[in-house]
Design a protein around this motif. Structure first.
Motif, PDB file in Angstrom:
ATOM      1  N   GLY A 162       0.822  -1.208   0.000  1.00 44.38           N
ATOM      2  CA  GLY A 162       0.000   0.000   0.000  1.00 44.38           C
ATOM      3  C   GLY A 162       0.842   1.236   0.000  1.00 44.38           C
ATOM      4  O   GLY A 162       2.062   1.172   0.097  1.00 44.38           O
ATOM      5  N   GLY A 163       0.192   2.383  -0.156  1.00 43.11           N
ATOM      6  CA  GLY A 163       0.902   3.609   0.087  1.00 43.11           C
ATOM      7  C   GLY A 163       1.010   4.575  -1.048  1.00 43.11           C
ATOM      8  O   GLY A 163       0.216   4.582  -1.968  1.00 43.11           O
TER       9      GLY A 163
ATOM     10  N   TYR B   8      -0.515   8.763   1.037  1.00 42.43           N
ATOM     11  CA  TYR B   8      -0.407   7.965   2.240  1.00 42.43           C
ATOM     12  C   TYR B   8       0.970   7.355   2.351  1.00 42.43           C
ATOM     13  O   TYR B   8       1.579   6.991   1.352  1.00 42.43           O
ATOM     14  N   PRO B   9       1.450   7.239   3.573  1.00 39.29           N
ATOM     15  CA  PRO B   9       2.799   6.720   3.771  1.00 39.29           C
ATOM     16  C   PRO B   9       2.862   5.237   3.451  1.00 39.29           C
ATOM     17  O   PRO B   9       1.909   4.500   3.694  1.00 39.29           O
ATOM     18  N   ARG B  10       3.962   4.802   2.891  1.00 43.56           N
ATOM     19  CA  ARG B  10       4.140   3.384   2.669  1.00 43.56           C
ATOM     20  C   ARG B  10       5.027   2.805   3.760  1.00 43.56           C
ATOM     21  O   ARG B  10       4.666   1.882   4.440  1.00 43.56           O
ATOM     22  N   THR B  11       6.177   3.361   3.910  1.00 43.55           N
ATOM     23  CA  THR B  11       7.105   2.834   4.905  1.00 43.55           C
ATOM     24  C   THR B  11       7.870   3.996   5.504  1.00 43.55           C
ATOM     25  O   THR B  11       7.774   5.131   5.055  1.00 43.55           O
ATOM     26  N   CYS B  82      -0.134   7.638  11.683  1.00 41.56           N
ATOM     27  CA  CYS B  82       0.204   8.528  10.573  1.00 41.56           C
ATOM     28  C   CYS B  82       1.256   9.552  10.993  1.00 41.56           C
ATOM     29  O   CYS B  82       2.169   9.864  10.225  1.00 41.56           O
TER      30      CYS B  82
END
Lengths: 301, 301, 301
Positions: A162-163, B8-11, B82
């Motif tokens: 995801g992401g 959105y953040p992945r890692t 987040c």
């Protein structure tokens, strides 16, 4: 003066749609986006949106521009009642508060029971834990279409992490197998947004190229597309299309691509683009959507 | 088509920033707004906003126009997750529902633990009791910047009654001592908006004059500035600036002043102004910010 | 730069209004919309809005364009405190979450106790059960004005089934008796939007014709009108008008009709229309409202 920002259902008859005889299928097995678009304008389907707080206004304005009638009822105790009366439903996970999650469950359940087609937009799934688990729960209510970006679709299919930032062509194309698998597992049409959009019903793959990159600079661009997919699926059902979910998803993406390209011509930046985009959606002629979508295999363009 | 309203953040790696060697300091001890702005464009920092319902859309669009990547995750159970992944965080008290207050606590706590810089916008503090008490609670989580108008800063500093209509130059200048005291007590940079903005780290005072008065006719003008401050602080950190909070706050105010003046030239009123403002933020060149800020003592202009 | 998206109350004195001596009554018994409009610009009344998530931004921008000062405080624990300090209050039922319903009760109760005039916009009443029951509860707190479309007014009056698509002239005219009955039962002025707006205090009927049909293509067009009614009622009170609720409602509808017609001249579609509408509201001269409203009997035009 006449005012109708929100269109609330009066009775079941409002929702009834006599259907049409036109066949929503273009040449080469690609659904006819122009016919679906024309039907959307004529029938003004009521589209309920349970969506995130950031994009409610833009989403409602995009729906109004298409000719659909938005109802943004997202409160428990009303969401299910509304979903039974609406022609289609969008559930978008962008800011899933506790009360909204309850309304989403209620609406999805009522939609399934009433046969209202609904679209799931799994915003941010794969990145944040709570909504990732919740999206899987919602899948049990049988969405007609799942619309997201590559990372979200990969995450839902269990194939990715995801992401962010995975919106390149290669990435969309790399999701073809996962999208088909997700479609097979859920029965939903799966639409993946990117420089070339990829839409599949598990058997066929349709691609919609183009669209302005300025869409990436306006918040809610993707979220509002989910609502337009819902509206177009309702319209395709009115045409008695045998593949209304695929036909609706393809028409919505084609409408977006054409309208955004035209809006970009008159834009000086993301501010004027968003405004012009609404104008162009409202005036694009259905025939302009013809030929935009094309059939193809996964992996091939 | 490509769509990325929300990033959105992945890692954790997404967040890592190799840093730069440029020194974010201009002549005369005033941080170099142009360098910070250029870095903001290049690095596209992910900025989480837990903000009020009125301005979420405008705030996200302003952030996108600057080149930052907004994530509007404001739900308990996600807000902290987040904040650990984001490059910066904004907490704005405009419409602090119970669930949002819980998310704010969670996000601020996670930000402090993870070293994510965060900005507090104490909207309406000093006027309404609930949020005034809540703002004091949030101060314990160590914001990097506090951004408000004169009355809000006076109220937080315990020196005023808070409220409306105190946005004249004299009033901003009259808050200089309170702003420095608040900065000293909290360790935060304090930024006060007015005809001439006043920004202090407790030792230095920087002023940013100008900006269009039409900003007072568009809702969210101030709220979105708080988000831009967060983005610019993240960028200044990437430059390894020793005073990243001050440098970020100054750059954000300079960007706002220049962009709003340009937008006003093409505006016929508040509607067209807001649209043009987004266009101008997106295209202003970093060099245009140079020389806008100037050092000075409290009370002197 | 100066920023004032939200105007928060400082003290009771902020709210005090010395009143005026001008008589807010035009020829033929129709309240003088121009005088009320001029007063609105001068006095910048603080208007609290507890309204739906879809339209908060547009509503605040419309209020700012009129010269009013919006405060969107809608959280329990603050909503009542704010209603005591505000010059007027709008309660709009578009997305009535549990927490917002609590805030609405609190605000309406405080408004009644403090003598703050308030406007009820019963969005969707008659279509969805929860809000229909809730609207009846709110009526016990004595709104100064009820503003809705024909179906909503019919539903509140107990004479209709509520719902969608009943915005034709005939339908508005068909609500005349119900509107007068609702006014008689509640003591509120009742305003029904349509191609020709109908406004009654139970004895007199005033009609406001015109306005652009593009208002039906922008979400929040009606919702923001409710907020302008609240602002104008506050202004009419400042004129010591004996019929401030009627005068305010008429002035707000006239302002909307004139501004929307002008905006339509420069619009290419719903996107540019909404932007130009804000510009036109901000610059329309009070005299342009003169003569727009006209007295009449129910059923006659």
């Amino acid at each position: 003066m006449s005012l109708m920002g929100d269109a609330y259902p009066r009775t079941d008859e409002d929702r009834a749609d006599a259907g049409g005889t036109a066949e929503a299928a273009g040449p080469a097995g690609v659904p006819d986006a122009a016919a679906v678009h024309a039907r959307l304008r004529e029938s003004a389907p009521m589209v309920q949106c349970v969506t995130n707080a950031v994009v409610t206004n833009f989403t409602a304005n995009v729906l109004l521009a298409t000719g659909a009638a938005p109802v943004m009822a997202d409160v428990p105790g009303e969401a299910g009642e509304c979903a039974r009366l609406a022609s289609a439903l969008l559930i978008n996970l962008g800011t899933p508060s506790g009360e909204q999650r309850e309304a989403m469950r209620e609406a999805a359940q009522a939609a399934r029971a009433a046969g209202t087609p609904w679209v799931l937009d799994p915003v941010g799934v794969g990145s944040l834990s709570l909504r990732s688990a919740f999206a899987r729960e919602l899948l049990t209510f049988g969405p007609a279409v799942i619309r997201g970006n590559a990372s979200e679709v990969l995450a839902l299919a269990g194939a990715g992490r995801g992401g962010r930032g995975v919106d390149s062509t290669d990435d969309v194309e790399g999701t073809g197998d996962a999208a088909m698998a997700l479609s097979g597992a859920t029965g939903a049409v799966v639409a993946v947004s990117g420089p070339v959009d990829l839409i599949t019903d598990g058997a066929r793959v349709v691609r919609v190229p183009g669209g302005s990159p300025l869409l990436t600079r306006v918040t809610g661009g993707g979220c509002a597309l989910g609502a337009v997919v819902a509206a177009a699926v309702a319209a395709a059902r009115g045409l008695a299309s045998p593949d209304s979910s695929l036909a609706g998803a393809v028409a919505a993406h084609a409408l977006y691509a054409v309208s955004s390209e035209r809006a970009a011509l008159a834009a000086d930046g993301p501010g004027t683009f968003a405004v012009r985009f609404l104008d162009e959606i409202a005036r694009v002629e259905p025939a302009a959507l013809r030929g935009r979508a094309r059939a193809g295999e996964t992996g091939a363009q």
